[in-house]
Scaffold this active site. Structure first.
Site, mmCIF file in Angstrom:
data_model
loop_
_atom_site.group_PDB
_atom_site.id
_atom_site.type_symbol
_atom_site.label_atom_id
_atom_site.label_comp_id
_atom_site.label_asym_id
_atom_site.label_seq_id
_atom_site.Cartn_x
_atom_site.Cartn_y
_atom_site.Cartn_z
ATOM 1 N N HIS A 178 -64.523 -19.504 42.799
ATOM 2 C CA HIS A 178 -64.873 -20.941 42.655
ATOM 3 C C HIS A 178 -65.732 -21.187 41.415
ATOM 4 C CE1 HIS A 178 -63.511 -21.524 46.867
ATOM 5 N NE2 HIS A 178 -64.064 -20.334 47.028
ATOM 6 N N SER A 299 -64.871 -25.665 11.440
ATOM 7 C CA SER A 299 -64.640 -27.103 11.483
ATOM 8 C C SER A 299 -64.696 -27.642 10.066
ATOM 9 C CB SER A 299 -65.723 -27.757 12.345
ATOM 10 O OG SER A 299 -65.896 -29.113 11.969
ATOM 11 N N LYS A 305 -69.849 -24.700 13.258
ATOM 12 C CA LYS A 305 -68.896 -24.354 14.322
ATOM 13 C C LYS A 305 -67.970 -23.182 14.028
ATOM 14 C CE LYS A 305 -67.489 -27.096 17.363
ATOM 15 N NZ LYS A 305 -66.509 -27.951 18.008
ATOM 16 N N GLU A 312 -56.922 -21.568 22.501
ATOM 17 C CA GLU A 312 -56.505 -22.930 22.856
ATOM 18 C C GLU A 312 -55.014 -23.147 22.602
ATOM 19 O OE1 GLU A 312 -60.739 -25.191 21.983
ATOM 20 O OE2 GLU A 312 -59.326 -24.915 20.365
#
Ligand code: ARG
Length: 490
Positions: A178, A299, A305, A312
Site C-alpha cells: 500500500h 530542463s 533539474k 517516464e
C-alpha cells in the site's frame, strides 16, 4: 470566371472516376475497367507490408521449389523461379529492390516482378497458394524474428538487474505494501521481484513462438488445394515444426499476433511499474538512488533539474503497446471465417510493437545500469515506521505465544514507543511489562531486542525459499544467471 477556376487547388487535384481517369489494373484484374484510384489508394497495404519483402521472398522460393519437385510445374521453371527469387532476396537485403508503388501489396509485387523478369514462367509461382496464405506465412516468419528479439531483450534486462542486485545483497530498505513501509528487505530482493515477473514474460514470448510454429502455405486461400502440394516439405524448408492443421483457420487466424501483443503488453505493464518505482526512488522525497547523467535529462528553463525521462517514456510507451493489443483483438472480434480484408490491419500493430520493444528494452537496460543506489538513505527509511514489527510478533510466536496475542502485544508496544518517540528496540523491560504480560511470559528481555530487530538480523532470518536473506538472494541471482545463459543459447 468559371467554377473550375474558383475551386481550390486541392479539390481540382482529387482523382475522379470513372469518366475522367483510367482505372488501376491489379494482378487479379482481367476486365479493362480497373479500380477507382481512390479505392486503390485506400486498399493498398504496400507502404506498410513492404517490411515483409524478405520473408515473402523466402516463402515464395520454398513454394516454387516444391512445385518443381512435385512436377506441378517443370523443374526448369522451378529453377528459374528460385534463382530469380534468390537474386531478388539478395537485392532486397542490399536495399536495391524497391517495391513498385502500383502493386496492391508486397505479395502482388513479387509475382509481378517475377513475371517482369521471367515472362510466362513468373506466372507459374502462384499455383496452389493465395495471398491469404502468403500474408499468414509472412506474419509467422516475421514474428519468429520478433519473438526472438523480444526474448533476447528481456534476457538483457534480467542480466542487468542481476548485476545491480548482486552489488546490493545487503542494501537494506523497507519492503512496501500500500506504498507504506511494511517489512525489512533489501534492494537486491526488490530487483529480484522484478526479475521473477520478467522471467515469466520471457516464457510468454517463448510459449507463443512455439504455438506460432506452423506453416500456413498450401492453404490455397481457404479450403486447401486439389494440387499434389507437399506441405510437410515446404514447412520443413522454412524451418517450421509442421504444416498448419486447417486451411481455413490458418488463413483467418492471427492469434500469434495477439499473443505477441499480449506478451508485449504484459512486459510493458511490468516495466512501467518498475519505472514508476525508479521515478519515486530517485525523487528528492525518497532519495534512495540517483540516475546517472547518461540516463537523465535537464530542463530547458530550470537549471537545478535532472528528470527521469527514460523511465517516464517507457511508462508512456506502455499505453501505445496496450493500444496495439486492443486494436488486434478488436479487428478480429466480428470476423467470419476465413480471410477478411480487415486482417490487413494486423501489420501496422505488430510492426509498431516490434519497433517499440526495440526502443524500450535497450533503454531500460541503460537505465538500470545508470542507477546509483544510496544504501544509507535506504537504510534510514527503516529507522522509523516500525517495519520490524512483524519480527517482534513472530518472536513471541517462536516463544509459544499465539500469533494474535503476539500481534496485539506488539501493537501495544508500538503505541508505547510512538508515545516516547523511540523505536521498538529502545523500549525498556518496564515499558514492555507495562504494555503486555506476553513479553515477560515469553522470556523476552528488552536488552536482546536491539540485536534481534536490527534490519540485517530481520532480513537474515527471512531465509526461506523466495525470501530476502542475502544467502537466498545470492542463490536466486545464480539461478537467474544460469537461466539467462541457457536461454541465450536457444
Ligand atoms: N494485403 C493483404 C493483407 O495484408 C493480403 C491478402 C489479400 N487477400 C485478399 N484476398 N484480398 O491482408
Amino acid at each position: 470566371m468559371s467554377t473550375d477556376q474558383e475551386a481550390p487547388a486541392s479539390r481540382q487535384q482529387k482523382p475522379r472516376r470513372p469518366t475522367e481517369m483510367p482505372g488501376v489494373l491489379k494482378l487479379w484484374e482481367t476486365s479493362p475497367t480497373g479500380l477507382d484510384p481512390r479505392v486503390d489508394l485506400f486498399l493498398s497495404s504496400l507502404a506498410v507490408d513492404s517490411r515483409l519483402l524478405e520473408v515473402d521472398l523466402e516463402g515464395s522460393a520454398a513454394h516454387a521449389a516444391m512445385l518443381g519437385v512435385k512436377g506441378i510445374i517443370p523443374q526448369s521453371s522451378a529453377k528459374a523461379l528460385t534463382d530469380a527469387l534468390a537474386a531478388m532476396l539478395a537485392e532486397a537485403r542490399a536495399g536495391a529492390l524497391k517495391p513498385d508503388a502500383s502493386a496492391e501489396d508486397v505479395h502482388s509485387f513479387i509475382e509481378l516482378e517475377l513475371t517482369r523478369r521471367l515472362g510466362d514462367t513468373g506466372k507459374m509461382v502462384h499455383a496452389g497458394r493465395s495471398r491469404n496464405d502468403q500474408v499468414a506465412l509472412d506474419m509467422r516468419l516475421y514474428l519468429r524474428q520478433a519473438f526472438n528479439e523480444a526474448k533476447v531483450g528481456v534476457l538483457d534486462v534480467i542480466g542487468s538487474l542481476c548485476d545491480l542486485a548482486s552489488a546490493n545483497l545487503e542494501a537494506y530498505m523497507p519492503a512496501y505494501t500500500h506504498m507504506r513501509r511494511a517489512q525489512p528487505s533489501t534492494l537486491a530482493f526488490h530487483l529480484l521481484a522484478w526479475c521473477a515477473a520478467l522471467e515469466r514474460d520471457w516464457g510468454r514470448f517463448d510459449d507463443a513462438a512455439k504455438r506460432a510454429d506452423e506453416c500456413p502455405l498450401g492453404s490455397a486461400a481457404v479450403a486447401g488445394s486439389g494440387l499434389p502440394l507437399d506441405r510437410e516439405a515446404v514447412a520443413r524448408a522454412l524451418g517450421f515444426a509442421r504444416p498448419s492443421r486447417n486451411a481455413m483457420d490458418a488463413t483467418a487466424d492471427r492469434d500469434a499476433c495477439v499473443e505477441y501483443a499480449a506478451a508485449a503488453a504484459t512486459l510493458l505493464m511490468h516495466l512501467s511499474r518498475y519505472c514508476e518505482e525508479i521515478i519515486l526512488w530517485s525523487s528528492a522525497e525518497f532519495g534512495f538512488m540517483d540516475i546517472g547523467n547518461e540516463c537523465s535529462t535537464g530542463s530547458s528553463i530550470m537549471p537545478q533539474k535532472r528528470n527521469p525521462d527514460v523511465a517516464e517514456l517507457v511508462r508512456g510507451k506502455t499505453g501505445r503497446v496496450f493500444g496495439s493489443l486492443v486494436s488486434l483483438l478488436t479487428i478480429q472480434k466480428g470476423l467470419p471465417l476465413g480471410y477478411d480484408r480487415d486482417l490487413q490491419e494486423d501489420k501496422a500493430a505488430v510492426f509498431d510493437l516490434r519497433d517499440t520493444l526495440a526502443g524500450v528494452l535497450p533503454a531500460f537496460v541503460a537505465l538500470v545500469e545508470a542507477l546509483k543506489p544510496k544504501p544509507a538513505a535506504m537504510a534510514a527509511a527503516l529507522e522509523t515506521g516500525f517495519a520490524e514489527a512483524t519480527d517482534l510478533a513472530e518472536l513471541l510466536v517462536a516463544k509459544g505465544v499465539p500469533f494474535r496475542d503476539g500481534y496485539a502485544a506488539t501493537k501495544a508496544a508500538i503505541a508505547a514507543a510512538t508515545g516516547k518517540g523511540i523505536g521498538l528496540a529502545a523500549l525498556s523491560d518496564a515499558d514492555l511489562a507495562a504494555v503486555s504480560g506476553a513479553f515477560a511470559q515469553a522470556g523476552i528481555k528488552a536488552a536482546d531486542l536491539a540485536a534481534y530487530l536490527n534490519p540485517s538480523a530481520c532480513v537474515a532470518r527471512r531465509n526461506l525459499v523466495g525470501g530476502p536473506a542475502p544467502v537466498r538472494t545470492a542463490e536466486e541471482i545464480a539461478r537467474l544467471r544460469h537461466f539467462v545463459e541457457d536461454s541465450s543459447q536457444q
